[in-house]
Design a protein around this motif. Structure first.
Motif, PDB file in Angstrom:
ATOM      1  N   GLU A 198       0.922  -1.525  -0.047  1.00 47.92           N
ATOM      2  CA  GLU A 198       0.101  -0.005  -0.066  1.00 47.92           C
ATOM      3  C   GLU A 198       0.775   1.248  -0.106  1.00 47.92           C
ATOM      4  O   GLU A 198       1.525   1.563   0.862  1.00 47.92           O
ATOM      5  N   LEU A 214      -6.758   1.458  -1.201  1.00 48.74           N
ATOM      6  CA  LEU A 214      -6.856   0.233  -1.452  1.00 48.74           C
ATOM      7  C   LEU A 214      -7.511  -0.359  -0.130  1.00 48.74           C
ATOM      8  O   LEU A 214      -7.280  -0.136   1.124  1.00 48.74           O
ATOM      9  N   GLY A 216     -10.660  -3.769   0.882  1.00 44.96           N
ATOM     10  CA  GLY A 216     -11.321  -4.911   0.236  1.00 44.96           C
ATOM     11  C   GLY A 216     -10.357  -6.009  -0.114  1.00 44.96           C
ATOM     12  O   GLY A 216      -9.571  -5.864  -1.080  1.00 44.96           O
ATOM     13  N   THR A 217     -10.805  -7.055   0.365  1.00 41.53           N
ATOM     14  CA  THR A 217      -9.672  -8.199   0.344  1.00 41.53           C
ATOM     15  C   THR A 217     -10.358  -9.668  -0.046  1.00 41.53           C
ATOM     16  O   THR A 217     -11.393  -9.641   0.568  1.00 41.53           O
ATOM     17  N   GLU A 243     -16.826  -0.245   0.943  1.00 37.96           N
ATOM     18  CA  GLU A 243     -15.678  -0.167   1.655  1.00 37.96           C
ATOM     19  C   GLU A 243     -14.539   0.751   0.910  1.00 37.96           C
ATOM     20  O   GLU A 243     -13.988   1.751   1.503  1.00 37.96           O
ATOM     21  N   ALA A 305      -8.764   3.104   5.040  1.00 33.77           N
ATOM     22  CA  ALA A 305      -8.331   1.913   4.919  1.00 33.77           C
ATOM     23  C   ALA A 305      -7.456   1.248   6.228  1.00 33.77           C
ATOM     24  O   ALA A 305      -7.310   0.097   6.241  1.00 33.77           O
ATOM     25  N   PHE A 329       2.669   0.009  13.071  1.00 36.63           N
ATOM     26  CA  PHE A 329       1.889  -0.990  12.324  1.00 36.63           C
ATOM     27  C   PHE A 329       0.688  -0.049  11.818  1.00 36.63           C
ATOM     28  O   PHE A 329       0.001   0.619  12.435  1.00 36.63           O
ATOM     29  N   ARG A 349       1.314  -5.562   6.502  1.00 36.70           N
ATOM     30  CA  ARG A 349       2.043  -6.992   6.276  1.00 36.70           C
ATOM     31  C   ARG A 349       3.332  -6.853   7.199  1.00 36.70           C
ATOM     32  O   ARG A 349       4.509  -6.878   6.548  1.00 36.70           O
ATOM     33  N   ALA A 362      -1.972  -7.381  11.791  1.00 34.93           N
ATOM     34  CA  ALA A 362      -2.929  -7.673  10.574  1.00 34.93           C
ATOM     35  C   ALA A 362      -4.215  -6.989  11.185  1.00 34.93           C
ATOM     36  O   ALA A 362      -4.442  -6.672  12.458  1.00 34.93           O
ATOM     37  N   GLY A 363      -4.822  -6.505  10.480  1.00 35.42           N
ATOM     38  CA  GLY A 363      -6.242  -5.826  10.513  1.00 35.42           C
ATOM     39  C   GLY A 363      -7.175  -5.925   9.374  1.00 35.42           C
ATOM     40  O   GLY A 363      -6.804  -6.342   8.317  1.00 35.42           O
ATOM     41  N   GLY A 365     -10.916  -4.305   7.572  1.00 35.35           N
ATOM     42  CA  GLY A 365     -11.932  -3.316   7.662  1.00 35.35           C
ATOM     43  C   GLY A 365     -13.306  -3.967   7.782  1.00 35.35           C
ATOM     44  O   GLY A 365     -13.937  -4.832   7.306  1.00 35.35           O
ATOM     45  N   GLU A 378      -9.431 -13.389   7.011  1.00 32.59           N
ATOM     46  CA  GLU A 378      -8.863 -12.454   6.069  1.00 32.59           C
ATOM     47  C   GLU A 378      -7.712 -12.177   6.968  1.00 32.59           C
ATOM     48  O   GLU A 378      -6.411 -12.048   6.431  1.00 32.59           O
ATOM     49  N   LYS A 382      -3.643 -12.432   5.963  1.00 33.01           N
ATOM     50  CA  LYS A 382      -2.671 -11.409   6.069  1.00 33.01           C
ATOM     51  C   LYS A 382      -1.647 -11.566   6.839  1.00 33.01           C
ATOM     52  O   LYS A 382      -0.461 -11.279   6.579  1.00 33.01           O
TER      53      LYS A 382
END
Ligand code: ISJ
Length: 397
Positions: A198, A214, A216-217, A243, A305, A329, A349, A362-363, A365, A378, A382
């Motif tokens: 990102e 960026l 949506g995964t 999102e 994001a 992070f 990441r 990691a996180g 949305g 998700e 990640k």
């Protein structure tokens, strides 16, 4: 300062990597388009918040904590520095910037590239076992609270190793991630490491500005057909498109007063990483005369994001409900030169290494329509991105 042009070769790259062991402050930054590769060492000036008054520095490097963290934990707090020595890759050469009267040949050769190896392994893992429950509570709140639309909820996996992780074992696994940023920030004996996809902000010498929305995964597929199917589902997912659209609109608004000629593609594309794919809209603009990239960076960060919507309510929710401060992070990390060219990525990441302790971050949305289990899955994927790098590094250690 003087700058020396050296022919690029493997030996110099290994020598620069090995320099991380010799300095308390170090920085490595390779951009995801591979146009910029920088190494920087030894602070002549440093900051523990957004850098200010750096008129004489040719370069500043570092990262800003996600929310200003005031503890004295190095690397969890913001850390920026002006380096005494730095190297920048050009097409065929490496330009080495060192002080006048500096014996750069002696400096380069004075490294030990053979570090003694002994087995290293994971001895304990602590993984926030109540995360799904806390996401369920958040989803309930998003469904009932008119004042909160989205929160990017983070988690940390804390790992204890049988011995400290050597920085020398990181370089090889990192080098495989050529379509992501590869970033290492060292302060004292701690390292923050990221293979983020990102970009938060890039500004070139002409003031052209590049950022991206960026969000949506989906996971990558096992084969091409499955991968294309997962990508197409992501492109057509209302929840994910909403999102990502939130993020795009917020970036446009934040940039508005500082730029002209802003362009955003009408529909997002897919950005494919090793284990995940995202909805992605590259955004370009021209910085207005007299505007400064650091100021724009401060207006952009944190985008929804990484934070949420509305911004302040989401940030408050994060600081009250995530188990630990995020530190670097999800914060901006990068460099700025005195000619005002610079680039900053978002530190996801990622992991923080402090001797034999590692935190992976990691996180995801979360919206009112989210499913807690799916969001957990998700974040698992990640976490894997940096988790695999750690595993490989342990084998090299
Ligand atoms: C917070 C992270 O990723 C962010 C959240 C995303 C999402 O919710 O889909 C996608 C990309 C990132 O902006 C992370 O990777 O830890």
């Amino acid at each position: 300062m003087q700058s020396i042009q050296l022919k690029k070769n493997e030996q110099i790259i290994q020598q620069l990597e090995a320099k991380f062991d010799q300095y308390e402050e170090g920085f490595y930054f390779a951009s995801s388009d591979n146009r910029t590769v920088l190494y920087a060492f030894e602070a002549t000036q440093s900051w523990h918040n957004w850098p200010t008054d750096f008129d004489s520095a040719e370069l500043i490097v570092g990262g800003q904590a996600f929310q200003n963290f005031t503890g004295n934990d190095t690397v969890m707090s913001s850390f920026w520095f002006a380096p005494r020595i730095w190297a920048e890759f050009k097409a065929e050469t490496i330009s080495l910037h060192v002080p006048e009267e500096f014996d750069w040949q002696e400096w380069l050769s004075n490294v030990s590239t053979t570090v003694e190896k002994s087995a290293n392994s994971i001895v304990a893992v602590d993984d926030e076992s109540d995360w799904i429950k806390r996401v369920e509570v958040l989803i309930q709140k998003l469904n009932h609270d008119q004042n909160l639309d989205k929160v990017v909820f983070g988690r940390q996996r804390q790992i204890v190793l049988s011995k400290p992780l050597e920085s020398s074992s990181l370089w090889q696994p990192l080098s495989a991630y050529t379509s992501n940023y590869r970033i290492v920030l060292k302060n004292k004996q701690r390292y923050f490491v990221s293979v983020t996809p990102e970009r938060l902000l890039k500004v070139d010498l002409t003031g052209k500005l590049y950022t991206a929305s960026l969000a949506g995964t989906a996971p990558r597929g096992e084969d091409e057909a499955e991968d294309a199917k997962l990508g197409s589902e992501l492109m057509h997912s209302r929840k994910n498109r909403l999102e990502q659209d939130y993020v795009t609109r917020t970036i446009r608004k934040a940039l508005g007063p500082y730029v002209k000629d802003l362009t955003v593609p009408f529909v997002p594309k897919l950005l494919k990483n090793r284990r995940v794919q995202h909805l992605y809209s590259p955004i370009t603009a021209q910085l207005l005369e007299g505007q400064n990239p650091l100021k724009v960076l401060q207006k952009l960060h944190p985008t929804p994001a990484l934070g949420g919507i509305p911004r302040q309510e989401a940030l408050d929710y994060i600081s009250e409900n995530e188990c630990y401060p995020r530190g670097l992070f999800a914060g901006p990390i990068g460099y700025l030169k005195s000619d005002q060219a610079g680039e900053f990525a978002v530190g996801i990441r990622s992991m923080m290494v402090a001797d034999n302790r590692v935190r992976l971050f990691a996180g995801a949305g979360i919206l009112a329509a989210s499913q807690a289990e799916a969001e957990y899955a998700e974040t698992q994927v990640k976490l894997e991105e940096m988790g695999k790098i750690l595993e490989e590094a342990l084998q090299n250690d």
